[in-house]
Enzyme design. Structure first.
Site, PDB file in Angstrom:
ATOM      1  N   ARG A 104     -11.428 -46.311  86.278  1.00 27.31           N
ATOM      2  CA  ARG A 104     -12.768 -46.315  85.696  1.00 27.31           C
ATOM      3  C   ARG A 104     -13.234 -44.876  85.578  1.00 27.31           C
ATOM      4  O   ARG A 104     -12.954 -44.035  86.446  1.00 27.31           O
ATOM      5  CB  ARG A 104     -13.753 -47.110  86.572  1.00 27.31           C
ATOM      6  CG  ARG A 104     -13.559 -48.626  86.496  1.00 27.31           C
ATOM      7  CD  ARG A 104     -13.883 -49.155  85.113  1.00 27.31           C
ATOM      8  NE  ARG A 104     -13.850 -50.606  85.029  1.00 27.31           N
ATOM      9  CZ  ARG A 104     -12.800 -51.321  84.632  1.00 27.31           C
ATOM     10  NH1 ARG A 104     -11.673 -50.706  84.324  1.00 27.31           N
ATOM     11  NH2 ARG A 104     -12.867 -52.638  84.560  1.00 27.31           N
ATOM     12  N   HIS A 159      -9.763 -46.296  76.375  1.00 24.50           N
ATOM     13  CA  HIS A 159      -9.764 -47.437  77.291  1.00 24.50           C
ATOM     14  C   HIS A 159      -8.919 -48.595  76.745  1.00 24.50           C
ATOM     15  O   HIS A 159      -9.370 -49.737  76.650  1.00 24.50           O
ATOM     16  CB  HIS A 159     -11.190 -47.911  77.567  1.00 24.50           C
ATOM     17  CG  HIS A 159     -11.311 -48.655  78.870  1.00 24.50           C
ATOM     18  ND1 HIS A 159     -12.482 -48.708  79.600  1.00 24.50           N
ATOM     19  CD2 HIS A 159     -10.411 -49.393  79.577  1.00 24.50           C
ATOM     20  CE1 HIS A 159     -12.310 -49.444  80.689  1.00 24.50           C
ATOM     21  NE2 HIS A 159     -11.043 -49.878  80.695  1.00 24.50           N
ATOM     22  N   GLU A 163     -18.572 -44.054  78.357  1.00 23.89           N
ATOM     23  CA  GLU A 163     -17.904 -44.851  77.327  1.00 23.89           C
ATOM     24  C   GLU A 163     -18.938 -45.664  76.541  1.00 23.89           C
ATOM     25  O   GLU A 163     -19.924 -46.123  77.104  1.00 23.89           O
ATOM     26  CB  GLU A 163     -16.903 -45.824  77.972  1.00 23.89           C
ATOM     27  CG  GLU A 163     -15.709 -45.157  78.612  1.00 23.89           C
ATOM     28  CD  GLU A 163     -14.759 -46.157  79.255  1.00 23.89           C
ATOM     29  OE1 GLU A 163     -14.915 -47.374  79.008  1.00 23.89           O
ATOM     30  OE2 GLU A 163     -13.868 -45.743  79.997  1.00 23.89           O
TER      31      GLU A 163
END
Length: 311
Positions: A231, A278, A260
């Protein structure tokens, strides 16, 4: 009558069709549709499918009085209001392990790309450069790989590292009894000092926020490389940008990052960083496995059985 399921994440037509065989699907993969769905169907929704990034807030849980099952499609669940859900007796599940192979594959792709400078070599080749005019790059085999978080993804990283004849160390909250062949470190700084390459595979959330900070990056050092497939919150972006710009860290490859979906502007202009959006856990095989896992968890729950992958 099929139970009502609120889906808060984008899904392919094939995945939606598979889920629709079991549920009355209310598809709301953006904030506007989520609000409309809760306003119109909140009273009848019995299950929610989300992911760690999108999560599910306590206030939204309270708008669904019949809610009894919440699942994250992947392994992450950092933005789920777990305690609030548990206080309501809601069953919580995730997709632990369903995309672990895909993430581990992508982590090694990133490691090879940043250490061997693949994006820059590709660009140079297209511009007509030849190897004699380009810097010689380090290898990956027989080096030291540090893994932060030896869960299912971390364990698969260690197995892949064996194929590169790498020495593997790891940091976890406690040593893994099944990983006696690997070197355990009780702190991230000590692991970083030992490592040539540091791969982050730990869960996100408050407990790991900025775990990879200026001190860890300094310990990894000017010949070290960082890879993050966990993450974005785990890495201090500002500290990373300073280390990369100041060449106190050789390079970094990130599939996840703070803020993000916007890539960090402090990183996008640096040549010694590789960025992907991602996608580490995304492949047709991984998504299919995650959907199948969710459906099996749902089948078990509505049959009065324990779910396979509880949170």
């Amino acid at each position: 009558m099929k139970p009502a399921l609120l889906v808060l994440i984008p899904l392919s037509d094939a995945s939606r069709a598979s889920i629709a065989a079991t549920f009355d699907v209310i598809y709301a993969p953006d904030p506007a549709r989520r609000e409309a769905a809760l306003a119109s169907h909140g009273a009848t929704i019995r299950a929610v499918l989300t992911n760690g990034t999108t999560g599910l807030a306590a206030a939204d849980i309270d708008r669904m009085p019949q809610l009894e099952l919440v699942s994250a499609l992947g392994a992450g669940y950092e933005n789920l209001a777990l305690d609030h859900a548990r206080s309501r007796g809601i069953v919580l599940a995730n997709g632990a392990g369903t995309n672990a192979d895909c993430v581990a594959d992508h982590a090694f792709a990133l490691l090879l790309a940043v250490v061997r400078d693949v994006p820059q070599l590709d660009r140079a080749t297209r511009e007509g450069a030849w190897r004699d005019h380009l810097p010689m790059l380090p290898g990956v085999s027989k080096r030291r790989l540090g893994i932060v978080g030896l869960g299912q993804i971390g364990a698969k990283l260690a197995r892949r590292a064996a194929g590169f004849d790498m020495e593997v160390g790891y940091h976890n909250r406690k040593p893994r009894t099944e990983a006696r062949s690997l070197r355990y470190f009780d702190g991230v700084v000590a692991l970083a000092q030992w490592s040539d390459f540091l791969v982050i595979a730990t869960p996100g959330g408050v407990a790991t926020r900025h775990l990879i900070d200026e001190q860890v990056l300094a310990a990894l050092g000017p010949q070290g490389y960082l890879v993050n497939v966990s993450r974005g919150s785990v890495v201090d972006t500002a500290a990373l940008a300073r280390a990369l710009a100041g060449q106190t860290l050789a390079g970094a490859a990130l599939d996840v990052y703070e803020g993000e979906p916007e890539a960090p502007q402090a990183l996008v202009g640096l040549r010694n960083v590789v960025l992907t959006p991602h996608v580490g856990g995304r492949s047709p095989e991984a998504i299919a496995a995650s959907v199948d896992n969710f459906l099996e968890n749902a089948r078990r729950h509505f049959a009065g059985e324990p779910v396979l992958t509880p949170i």
